[in-house]
Design a protein around this motif. Structure first.
Motif, PDB file in Angstrom:
ATOM      1  N   SER A 120     -57.681  -3.950  -4.524  1.00  0.00           N
ATOM      2  CA  SER A 120     -57.901  -4.638  -5.801  1.00  0.00           C
ATOM      3  C   SER A 120     -58.761  -5.891  -5.614  1.00  0.00           C
ATOM      4  O   SER A 120     -59.578  -6.206  -6.480  1.00  0.00           O
ATOM      5  CB  SER A 120     -56.568  -4.987  -6.464  1.00  0.00           C
ATOM      6  OG  SER A 120     -55.899  -5.995  -5.749  1.00  0.00           O
ATOM      7  N   LYS A 133     -62.308  -4.691  -5.264  1.00  0.00           N
ATOM      8  CA  LYS A 133     -62.801  -4.229  -6.570  1.00  0.00           C
ATOM      9  C   LYS A 133     -63.199  -5.414  -7.453  1.00  0.00           C
ATOM     10  O   LYS A 133     -64.208  -5.370  -8.153  1.00  0.00           O
ATOM     11  CB  LYS A 133     -61.709  -3.416  -7.254  1.00  0.00           C
ATOM     12  CG  LYS A 133     -62.174  -2.611  -8.418  1.00  0.00           C
ATOM     13  CD  LYS A 133     -61.063  -1.716  -8.896  1.00  0.00           C
ATOM     14  CE  LYS A 133     -61.557  -0.740  -9.934  1.00  0.00           C
ATOM     15  NZ  LYS A 133     -60.493   0.138 -10.417  1.00  0.00           N
ATOM     16  N   LYS A 134     -62.417  -6.514  -7.391  1.00  0.00           N
ATOM     17  CA  LYS A 134     -62.762  -7.717  -8.157  1.00  0.00           C
ATOM     18  C   LYS A 134     -64.007  -8.391  -7.619  1.00  0.00           C
ATOM     19  O   LYS A 134     -64.777  -8.979  -8.370  1.00  0.00           O
ATOM     20  CB  LYS A 134     -61.608  -8.729  -8.104  1.00  0.00           C
ATOM     21  CG  LYS A 134     -60.421  -8.367  -8.924  1.00  0.00           C
ATOM     22  CD  LYS A 134     -59.354  -9.428  -8.796  1.00  0.00           C
ATOM     23  CE  LYS A 134     -58.066  -9.045  -9.462  1.00  0.00           C
ATOM     24  NZ  LYS A 134     -57.021 -10.075  -9.270  1.00  0.00           N
ATOM     25  N   GLN A 135     -64.204  -8.328  -6.309  1.00  0.00           N
ATOM     26  CA  GLN A 135     -65.333  -9.025  -5.689  1.00  0.00           C
ATOM     27  C   GLN A 135     -66.650  -8.293  -5.896  1.00  0.00           C
ATOM     28  O   GLN A 135     -67.683  -8.914  -6.032  1.00  0.00           O
ATOM     29  CB  GLN A 135     -65.086  -9.206  -4.196  1.00  0.00           C
ATOM     30  CG  GLN A 135     -66.161 -10.019  -3.527  1.00  0.00           C
ATOM     31  CD  GLN A 135     -65.937 -10.186  -2.046  1.00  0.00           C
ATOM     32  OE1 GLN A 135     -65.052  -9.582  -1.480  1.00  0.00           O
ATOM     33  NE2 GLN A 135     -66.757 -10.993  -1.429  1.00  0.00           N
TER      34      GLN A 135
END
Length: 83
Positions: free
Chosen positions: A72, A75-77
């Protein structure tokens, strides 16, 4: 030996700070990692993540499984890097 990419807690009590590491799946939480891939500070407003994406991709290609939390964070980065 199966390798996982997971968080390794460092820092003081009530002041968490994490390393993102490639480590043997059977190793303890703070066991010796194979390689340190980055850092994560959850207390910053922007949840600061520093990650060597080239090394992360290398470990994933060689069969390492990222933990749910690390997946996660990555995925955010990724959208931030494409801007």
């Amino acid at each position: 030996m199966s390798v996982r990419i997971r968080l390794q807690r460092i820092g003081r009590p009530k002041r968490p700070y994490y390393r993102i590491v490639a480590i043997d799946q059977r190793a303890k939480r703070n066991g010796k990692p194979i390689e340190i891939l980055g850092q994560y500070d959850p207390l910053l407003e922007s949840e600061k993540v520093n990650l060597k994406m080239d090394r992360f991709d290398y470990w994933v290609k060689t069969g390492a499984q990222p933990s749910a939390t690390v997946a996660s964070l990555v995925k955010k980065q990724e959208p931030a890097e494409t801007k």
